[in-house]
Design a protein around this motif. Structure first.
Motif, PDB file in Angstrom:
ATOM      1  N   SER A  74      36.660  50.772  34.198  1.00 45.78           N
ATOM      2  CA  SER A  74      36.434  51.052  32.777  1.00 45.78           C
ATOM      3  C   SER A  74      37.064  49.919  31.981  1.00 45.78           C
ATOM      4  O   SER A  74      37.853  49.131  32.517  1.00 45.78           O
ATOM      5  CB  SER A  74      37.028  52.405  32.362  1.00 45.78           C
ATOM      6  OG  SER A  74      38.438  52.368  32.436  1.00 45.78           O
ATOM      7  N   VAL A  75      36.720  49.827  30.703  1.00 45.30           N
ATOM      8  CA  VAL A  75      37.289  48.797  29.816  1.00 45.30           C
ATOM      9  C   VAL A  75      37.790  49.483  28.554  1.00 45.30           C
ATOM     10  O   VAL A  75      37.085  50.304  27.958  1.00 45.30           O
ATOM     11  CB  VAL A  75      36.249  47.710  29.456  1.00 45.30           C
ATOM     12  CG1 VAL A  75      36.809  46.734  28.433  1.00 45.30           C
ATOM     13  CG2 VAL A  75      35.785  46.966  30.709  1.00 45.30           C
ATOM     14  N   SER A  76      39.029  49.155  28.161  1.00 51.93           N
ATOM     15  CA  SER A  76      39.588  49.688  26.920  1.00 51.93           C
ATOM     16  C   SER A  76      39.941  48.540  25.981  1.00 51.93           C
ATOM     17  O   SER A  76      40.070  47.392  26.407  1.00 51.93           O
ATOM     18  CB  SER A  76      40.840  50.524  27.213  1.00 51.93           C
ATOM     19  OG  SER A  76      41.867  49.688  27.723  1.00 51.93           O
ATOM     20  N   MET A  77      40.092  48.872  24.696  1.00 53.05           N
ATOM     21  CA  MET A  77      40.501  47.903  23.675  1.00 53.05           C
ATOM     22  C   MET A  77      41.791  48.383  23.040  1.00 53.05           C
ATOM     23  O   MET A  77      42.027  49.579  22.934  1.00 53.05           O
ATOM     24  CB  MET A  77      39.438  47.792  22.578  1.00 53.05           C
ATOM     25  CG  MET A  77      38.149  47.183  23.036  1.00 53.05           C
ATOM     26  SD  MET A  77      36.960  47.080  21.685  1.00 53.05           S
ATOM     27  CE  MET A  77      36.523  48.789  21.490  1.00 53.05           C
ATOM     28  N   SER A  78      42.599  47.434  22.567  1.00 53.45           N
ATOM     29  CA  SER A  78      43.863  47.803  21.937  1.00 53.45           C
ATOM     30  C   SER A  78      43.737  47.933  20.418  1.00 53.45           C
ATOM     31  O   SER A  78      44.740  48.082  19.741  1.00 53.45           O
ATOM     32  CB  SER A  78      44.934  46.758  22.274  1.00 53.45           C
ATOM     33  OG  SER A  78      44.604  45.512  21.680  1.00 53.45           O
ATOM     34  N   PHE A 137      41.321  43.376  25.478  1.00 57.85           N
ATOM     35  CA  PHE A 137      40.400  44.202  26.263  1.00 57.85           C
ATOM     36  C   PHE A 137      40.996  44.259  27.658  1.00 57.85           C
ATOM     37  O   PHE A 137      41.377  43.229  28.211  1.00 57.85           O
ATOM     38  CB  PHE A 137      39.003  43.573  26.325  1.00 57.85           C
ATOM     39  CG  PHE A 137      38.302  43.544  25.009  1.00 57.85           C
ATOM     40  CD1 PHE A 137      37.462  44.571  24.633  1.00 57.85           C
ATOM     41  CD2 PHE A 137      38.486  42.485  24.127  1.00 57.85           C
ATOM     42  CE1 PHE A 137      36.814  44.552  23.412  1.00 57.85           C
ATOM     43  CE2 PHE A 137      37.850  42.458  22.903  1.00 57.85           C
ATOM     44  CZ  PHE A 137      37.009  43.490  22.545  1.00 57.85           C
ATOM     45  N   ASN A 138      41.092  45.443  28.228  1.00 57.02           N
ATOM     46  CA  ASN A 138      41.706  45.614  29.545  1.00 57.02           C
ATOM     47  C   ASN A 138      40.749  46.309  30.495  1.00 57.02           C
ATOM     48  O   ASN A 138      40.135  47.316  30.126  1.00 57.02           O
ATOM     49  CB  ASN A 138      42.981  46.451  29.434  1.00 57.02           C
ATOM     50  CG  ASN A 138      44.004  45.795  28.538  1.00 57.02           C
ATOM     51  OD1 ASN A 138      44.493  44.730  28.837  1.00 57.02           O
ATOM     52  ND2 ASN A 138      44.296  46.422  27.418  1.00 57.02           N
ATOM     53  N   VAL A 139      40.644  45.777  31.709  1.00 60.62           N
ATOM     54  CA  VAL A 139      39.897  46.465  32.761  1.00 60.62           C
ATOM     55  C   VAL A 139      40.854  47.476  33.372  1.00 60.62           C
ATOM     56  O   VAL A 139      41.940  47.128  33.823  1.00 60.62           O
ATOM     57  CB  VAL A 139      39.383  45.478  33.825  1.00 60.62           C
ATOM     58  CG1 VAL A 139      38.694  46.243  34.957  1.00 60.62           C
ATOM     59  CG2 VAL A 139      38.430  44.459  33.204  1.00 60.62           C
ATOM     60  N   ASN A 140      40.442  48.737  33.347  1.00 57.62           N
ATOM     61  CA  ASN A 140      41.274  49.856  33.780  1.00 57.62           C
ATOM     62  C   ASN A 140      40.587  50.646  34.886  1.00 57.62           C
ATOM     63  O   ASN A 140      39.386  50.494  35.118  1.00 57.62           O
ATOM     64  CB  ASN A 140      41.532  50.808  32.604  1.00 57.62           C
ATOM     65  CG  ASN A 140      42.245  50.119  31.472  1.00 57.62           C
ATOM     66  OD1 ASN A 140      43.260  49.475  31.679  1.00 57.62           O
ATOM     67  ND2 ASN A 140      41.707  50.246  30.279  1.00 57.62           N
ATOM     68  N   PRO A 141      41.345  51.553  35.502  1.00 58.82           N
ATOM     69  CA  PRO A 141      40.723  52.434  36.494  1.00 58.82           C
ATOM     70  C   PRO A 141      39.631  53.309  35.863  1.00 58.82           C
ATOM     71  O   PRO A 141      39.734  53.712  34.711  1.00 58.82           O
ATOM     72  CB  PRO A 141      41.889  53.314  36.969  1.00 58.82           C
ATOM     73  CG  PRO A 141      43.104  52.490  36.714  1.00 58.82           C
ATOM     74  CD  PRO A 141      42.795  51.723  35.455  1.00 58.82           C
ATOM     75  N   ASP A 142      38.602  53.576  36.635  1.00 61.21           N
ATOM     76  CA  ASP A 142      37.604  54.564  36.249  1.00 61.21           C
ATOM     77  C   ASP A 142      38.254  55.930  36.441  1.00 61.21           C
ATOM     78  O   ASP A 142      38.612  56.287  37.569  1.00 61.21           O
ATOM     79  CB  ASP A 142      36.362  54.430  37.118  1.00 61.21           C
ATOM     80  CG  ASP A 142      35.290  55.461  36.815  1.00 61.21           C
ATOM     81  OD1 ASP A 142      35.558  56.418  36.043  1.00 61.21           O
ATOM     82  OD2 ASP A 142      34.187  55.335  37.354  1.00 61.21           O
ATOM     83  N   PHE A 170      41.688  40.465  28.668  1.00 56.13           N
ATOM     84  CA  PHE A 170      41.132  39.425  27.814  1.00 56.13           C
ATOM     85  C   PHE A 170      41.819  39.538  26.456  1.00 56.13           C
ATOM     86  O   PHE A 170      41.927  40.628  25.901  1.00 56.13           O
ATOM     87  CB  PHE A 170      39.617  39.612  27.652  1.00 56.13           C
ATOM     88  CG  PHE A 170      38.981  38.522  26.862  1.00 56.13           C
ATOM     89  CD1 PHE A 170      38.647  37.326  27.463  1.00 56.13           C
ATOM     90  CD2 PHE A 170      38.745  38.681  25.505  1.00 56.13           C
ATOM     91  CE1 PHE A 170      38.066  36.307  26.723  1.00 56.13           C
ATOM     92  CE2 PHE A 170      38.171  37.666  24.759  1.00 56.13           C
ATOM     93  CZ  PHE A 170      37.834  36.475  25.377  1.00 56.13           C
ATOM     94  N   VAL A 171      42.297  38.410  25.918  1.00 56.94           N
ATOM     95  CA  VAL A 171      43.083  38.407  24.692  1.00 56.94           C
ATOM     96  C   VAL A 171      42.296  37.744  23.559  1.00 56.94           C
ATOM     97  O   VAL A 171      41.751  36.653  23.729  1.00 56.94           O
ATOM     98  CB  VAL A 171      44.412  37.648  24.895  1.00 56.94           C
ATOM     99  CG1 VAL A 171      45.236  37.638  23.613  1.00 56.94           C
ATOM    100  CG2 VAL A 171      45.209  38.259  26.032  1.00 56.94           C
TER     101      VAL A 171
END
Length: 193
Positions: A74-78, A137-142, A170-171
């Motif tokens: 998954s991908v999250s944003m800060s 943006f961070n690639v995280n566990p599903d 990704f920054v």
């Protein structure tokens, strides 16, 4: 002397873990006029709120196995001041289940990474909604992965072995390079005299 030996053993173990990377789902852009992917991007302050840019999703083999037929992450944003407006998958991806923010599984008809160290998976289109500070943006566990949440790939073997990998960051409006102070073994040994 015993403390020094323990410190050296600890640093050696830490260094070997830091140097080993068993593959990762990573996020990069390739700047105009370059062929080298980078993990950061600077928004144009004059276009705040109107910038659109693309972030590519890759599997980076590093010291890990080749990518097989599938990946799960998954991908999250800060920040709430940017949105993923669209995701376009590589033509090699034939099936997707889920969504990129809540957890996605992507599948190819054949092994996706045979002989490759960097495998293009897709592109996220990002719309800036007025963010002026640093965000990631961070690639995280599903969270829906079975039997446990994680970032996984399938190996290209007859058993479709599930293999855990790491996720990249990704920054935007910052740098992804980790700053470190230069140290020598002499200064580290001096701590234990």
């Amino acid at each position: 002397m015993k403390r020094l030996a323990l410190a050296v053993a600890f640093l050696a173990a830490l260094a070997s873990g830091a140097l080993a990377n068993n593959g990762s789902i990573s996020l990069f852009v390739i700047p105009e006029g370059s062929t080298d992917p980078v993990c950061s991007f600077q928004l144009d302050p004059l276009n705040a709120g109107f910038d659109q840019f693309a972030v590519n999703i890759y599997y980076s083999k590093n010291d890990g196995p080749e990518l097989g037929r599938a990946a799960e992450f998954s991908v999250s944003m800060s920040t709430a001041n940017a949105v993923i407006s669209d995701v376009t998958w590589s033509p090699a991806i034939v099936l997707t289940l889920g969504d990129i923010a809540g957890g996605i599984s992507i599948t190819g008809q054949q092994c996706l990474g045979t002989g490759q160290t960097l495998v293009f998976l897709g592109t996220m289109s990002i719309q800036d909604l007025g963010e002026t500070g640093r965000f990631t943006f961070n690639v995280n566990p599903d969270p829906n992965a079975v039997p446990t949440p994680g970032i996984f790939i399938l190996l290209c073997d007859s058993g479709n072995t599930v293999f855990g990998v790491t996720g990249g960051t990704f920054v935007v409006n910052g740098t992804c390079n980790v700053a470190v102070e230069k140290k020598t073994w002499g200064s580290i040994k001096e701590l234990y005299h």
